[in-house]
Write a protein that holds these residues in place. Structure first.
Motif, mmCIF file in Angstrom:
data_model
loop_
_atom_site.group_PDB
_atom_site.id
_atom_site.type_symbol
_atom_site.label_atom_id
_atom_site.label_comp_id
_atom_site.label_asym_id
_atom_site.label_seq_id
_atom_site.Cartn_x
_atom_site.Cartn_y
_atom_site.Cartn_z
ATOM 1 N N TYR A 147 -41.510 -30.187 17.530
ATOM 2 C CA TYR A 147 -40.073 -29.995 17.394
ATOM 3 C C TYR A 147 -39.359 -30.327 18.695
ATOM 4 O O TYR A 147 -39.937 -30.280 19.778
ATOM 5 C CB TYR A 147 -39.744 -28.548 16.996
ATOM 6 C CG TYR A 147 -40.131 -27.529 18.058
ATOM 7 C CD1 TYR A 147 -39.276 -27.233 19.116
ATOM 8 C CD2 TYR A 147 -41.371 -26.883 18.015
ATOM 9 C CE1 TYR A 147 -39.634 -26.318 20.087
ATOM 10 C CE2 TYR A 147 -41.729 -25.967 18.990
ATOM 11 C CZ TYR A 147 -40.864 -25.684 20.023
ATOM 12 O OH TYR A 147 -41.219 -24.786 20.999
ATOM 13 N N GLN A 170 -30.018 -26.348 17.628
ATOM 14 C CA GLN A 170 -30.598 -27.094 16.525
ATOM 15 C C GLN A 170 -32.067 -27.395 16.794
ATOM 16 O O GLN A 170 -32.445 -27.761 17.905
ATOM 17 C CB GLN A 170 -29.838 -28.404 16.297
ATOM 18 C CG GLN A 170 -30.275 -29.182 15.072
ATOM 19 C CD GLN A 170 -29.411 -30.403 14.832
ATOM 20 O OE1 GLN A 170 -29.629 -31.453 15.437
ATOM 21 N NE2 GLN A 170 -28.422 -30.284 13.940
ATOM 22 N N GLN A 172 -34.955 -29.978 15.612
ATOM 23 C CA GLN A 172 -35.314 -31.205 14.915
ATOM 24 C C GLN A 172 -36.833 -31.264 14.847
ATOM 25 O O GLN A 172 -37.503 -31.410 15.863
ATOM 26 C CB GLN A 172 -34.766 -32.434 15.656
ATOM 27 C CG GLN A 172 -33.267 -32.627 15.554
ATOM 28 C CD GLN A 172 -32.837 -33.210 14.211
ATOM 29 O OE1 GLN A 172 -33.682 -33.593 13.398
ATOM 30 N NE2 GLN A 172 -31.536 -33.262 13.978
ATOM 31 N N THR A 178 -34.311 -30.356 9.630
ATOM 32 C CA THR A 178 -33.349 -29.975 10.657
ATOM 33 C C THR A 178 -32.938 -28.529 10.422
ATOM 34 O O THR A 178 -32.558 -28.161 9.310
ATOM 35 C CB THR A 178 -32.099 -30.870 10.618
ATOM 36 O OG1 THR A 178 -32.484 -32.226 10.881
ATOM 37 C CG2 THR A 178 -31.087 -30.434 11.670
ATOM 38 N N ASN A 180 -30.384 -25.524 11.816
ATOM 39 C CA ASN A 180 -29.210 -25.200 12.616
ATOM 40 C C ASN A 180 -29.136 -23.693 12.862
ATOM 41 O O ASN A 180 -29.281 -22.903 11.917
ATOM 42 C CB ASN A 180 -27.936 -25.672 11.918
ATOM 43 C CG ASN A 180 -27.877 -27.179 11.783
ATOM 44 O OD1 ASN A 180 -28.155 -27.897 12.740
ATOM 45 N ND2 ASN A 180 -27.546 -27.670 10.596
ATOM 46 N N ASN A 207 -31.817 -24.612 6.907
ATOM 47 C CA ASN A 207 -32.743 -25.733 6.987
ATOM 48 C C ASN A 207 -32.326 -26.827 6.014
ATOM 49 O O ASN A 207 -31.800 -26.552 4.927
ATOM 50 C CB ASN A 207 -34.167 -25.280 6.668
ATOM 51 C CG ASN A 207 -34.740 -24.386 7.740
ATOM 52 O OD1 ASN A 207 -35.172 -24.856 8.785
ATOM 53 N ND2 ASN A 207 -34.745 -23.079 7.505
#
Length: 305
Positions: A147, A170, A172, A178, A180, A207
Motif C-alpha cells: 500500500y 488515503q 492506495q 482505494t 479514504n 473502500n
C-alpha cells in the motif's frame, strides 16, 4: 542490494561534519503482536546511528527481521532502512524520514515512513505523512500486496484547554482498492496539573473495491469513542496512557462496542541509554465479525557513546 546499501549510507558521510554528534546503536528494538485470528508478528531491529545528538536528533541505518505466523502458516522478510530524525524538544514539531527496501519471497519493495510537521502559528500546527509497506495479513503477504498511505493533519488549540485535531488520508492498495480516511479528535485538558485529559474521537473510512479477502475491507466503517488520556513528565521520564470505549458501525449492520487501551513510557532524552516502550490492546472489527482483538508490545532501546 549492495548499491542500495551504499545509497542509504551516503547521507551519513555527506553531513558528518555539519553537526557535532555522538555515536549510538539500537540494541535492539522489537515489536511483538498477536490477534484473535491467530496472526502473529515478531520484528527485531538492530541499528547503527553514527550521527546522534539525542533521541530526537539522529541519522543512521537499521536492519530489521520480520517473522509472520498463523496456525501452520509462516513467512519471513528482512528490511534495511536509512533513518533521519529531527524533532524540536519544545513542541515536538519536526520531521522523521525512514527510507528502505523490504525483501519478501525474493522480491524487493521500496518502503517509506515519512512525517513532516510545521508550526503554522502560536496555536496551530500541521503534519503531512507518507507510508509505503506490505499489508500484514496472510493473503496479502502470500500475494505481495502493498500500500501507499498518505495524508495530512491539522491541530488547533483554542479556549486555553481545548485542542482539535483533524486528519484526511488515503490508502492506495496494489490490488486496485482505494480507501479514504477521515479522523477527528477533540481533546480537553480537564486536569492539566495531573496530565489528565478527555477525548472525543471519531474515525471513518470507505473502500472502492473488494480485495477478495486480502484484508478486512468493509464498504463503510465508522467509530465514535470517548477516552481518558494521561500524559505526565516525572523526573525526565514521560508516562502516557489512554483508555477508550466506543461504538462502531460496519456497512448497514447494527452498532457494536469497541475498546482501546494504550500505555507508553519514555526515558529522558539526554541519557546514555534511551528507552521508549509501548503496549496496547484493541477491540474492533475484523474478518470474522465485530469482536476482533489485537494486542502488541514494542520497545526501542538506544545506547550512545
Amino acid at each position: 542490494m549492495r548499491l542500495f546499501l551504499l545509497l542509504l549510507c551516503l547521507p551519513l558521510y555527506l553531513f558528518a561534519d555539519e553537526t557535532k554528534s555522538y555515536k549510538a546503536i539500537e540494541i535492539p528494538s522489537f515489536l511483538i503482536s498477536h490477534d484473535s485470528e491467530n496472526f502473529n508478528v515478531k520484528k527485531i531491529t538492530l541499528g547503527a546511528l553514527p550521527l546522534y545528538n539525542d533521541a530526537l536528533h539522529y541519522q543512521g541505518v537499521q536492519v530489521s527481521d520480520f517473522s509472520y505466523s498463523s496456525n501452520d502458516w509462516s513467512k519471513s522478510s528482512t528490511q534495511v532502512n536509512y533513518i533521519n530524525k529531527s524533532i524540536n524538544k519544545k513542541d515536538y514539531i519536526g520531521y522523521s524520514v525512514n527510507l528502505g527496501v523490504k525483501n519478501l519471497d525474493h522480491h524487493n519493495l521500496a518502503t517509506a515512513d515519512i512525517n513532516y510537521g510545521i508550526k503554522l502559528g502560536e496555536t496551530t500546527a500541521s503534519e503531512v505523512f507518507f507510508n509505503r509497506d506490505y499489508v500484514e495479513t496472510v493473503n496479502s503477504l502470500n500475494g505481495g500486496i502493498y500500500y501507499n498511505y498518505y495524508g495530512a493533519s491539522i491541530q488547533q488549540e483554542f479556549l486555553n484547554r481545548f485542542t482539535l485535531i483533524g486528519l484526511i488520508a488515503q490508502h492506495q492498495f496494489s490490488d486496485d482498492n482505494t480507501r479514504n480516511h477521515v479522523r477527528a479528535r477533540l481533546i480537553y485538558d480537564i486536569l492539566p496539573e495531573y496530565g489528565i485529559n478527555l477525548q472525543l474521537r471519531h474515525r471513518r473510512f470507505t473502500n472502492s473495491d473488494d480485495p477478495k479477502g486480502n484484508y478486512f475491507n468493509p464498504d463503510q466503517y465508522f467509530e465514535d469513542m470517548l477516552a481518558v488520556g494521561y500524559r505526565k513528565r516525572i523526573e525526565g521520564w514521560m508516562f502516557s496512557s489512554l483508555v477508550g470505549m466506543g461504538k462502531q458501525k460496519i456497512n448497514g449492520d447494527k452498532m457494536t462496542d469497541t475498546m482501546l487501551i494504550e500505555a507508553e513510557v519514555t526515558s529522558p532524552l539526554v541519557n546514555r541509554f534511551y528507552l521508549n516502550s509501548k503496549a496496547g490492546y484493541n477491540e474492533s472489527a475484523g474478518f470474522n465479525g465485530p469482536d476482533y482483538r489485537y494486542q502488541y508490545i514494542q520497545a526501542n532501546l538506544i545506547f550512545n557513546f
